[in-house]
Write an enzyme that holds these catalytic residues in place. Structure first.
Site, mmCIF file in Angstrom:
data_model
loop_
_atom_site.group_PDB
_atom_site.id
_atom_site.type_symbol
_atom_site.label_atom_id
_atom_site.label_comp_id
_atom_site.label_asym_id
_atom_site.label_seq_id
_atom_site.Cartn_x
_atom_site.Cartn_y
_atom_site.Cartn_z
ATOM 1 N N HIS A 1 -10.725 -5.019 4.805
ATOM 2 C CA HIS A 1 -11.236 -3.683 4.477
ATOM 3 C C HIS A 1 -10.169 -2.880 3.730
ATOM 4 C CE1 HIS A 1 -13.815 -0.102 5.339
ATOM 5 N NE2 HIS A 1 -12.646 0.506 5.225
ATOM 6 N N GLU A 2 -8.975 -2.843 4.268
ATOM 7 C CA GLU A 2 -7.883 -2.086 3.630
ATOM 8 C C GLU A 2 -7.468 -2.723 2.310
ATOM 9 O OE1 GLU A 2 -7.237 0.879 4.635
ATOM 10 O OE2 GLU A 2 -8.467 0.595 6.416
ATOM 11 N N ASP B 1 -14.502 6.519 5.548
ATOM 12 C CA ASP B 1 -14.125 6.532 4.134
ATOM 13 C C ASP B 1 -15.035 7.481 3.355
ATOM 14 O OD1 ASP B 1 -12.235 4.583 4.704
ATOM 15 O OD2 ASP B 1 -13.621 2.960 4.229
ATOM 16 N N HIS C 1 -9.724 -1.449 -0.389
ATOM 17 C CA HIS C 1 -9.312 -0.137 -0.913
ATOM 18 C C HIS C 1 -8.159 -0.295 -1.904
ATOM 19 C CE1 HIS C 1 -11.789 2.153 1.789
ATOM 20 N NE2 HIS C 1 -11.141 1.771 2.869
#
Length: 122
Positions: free
Chosen positions: A12-13, A93, A16
């Site tokens: 997930h990170e 987010d 980003h």
């Protein structure tokens, strides 16, 4: 944190960070953490330019990039784990994209078809 959750947070990170790195006129990634902090499973930090910090002004391109970066985590989850295994991790987010009112001012209502609260535009 379980290994499965740690893996999910890492992807997930990374989503980003990858989207942020690919966006023109966006801040560079300065740090990624998969250590839980409060409600966040992980964090991706971007280092704004000195000019952006001093002026406090954001272009439409920057705000569009910010939305793309916010969606990057969710997209990474879907690509890696499949549509049925995406999580609610992206909800924070979406809330962090503080530009909702600005989007309306910049024509975001026409662009997305929704208002600042995420409801269909009138």
């Amino acid at each position: 944190m379980t290994d499965k959750k740690r893996r999910l947070v890492a992807y997930h990170e990374a989503g980003h960070a990858l989207v942020g790195a690919l966006m023109p006129e966006y801040d560079p990634v300065s740090k990624i953490s998969i250590v839980p902090r409060g409600a966040a499973g992980g964090l991706t930090f971007f280092a704004p330019s000195e000019e952006r910090l001093e002026s406090g002004l954001y272009s439409r391109t920057y705000l569009e990039n910010q939305l793309c970066v916010a969606l990057g985590g969710r997209i990474a989850e879907e690509l890696i784990f499949g549509e049925d295994d995406i999580t609610t991790g992206a909800s924070g987010d979406f809330q962090q994209v503080r530009a909702g009112e600005v989007w309306v001012d910049l024509g975001g209502r026409d662009y997305f078809g929704v208002n600042a609260k995420g409801r269909p535009a009138a």
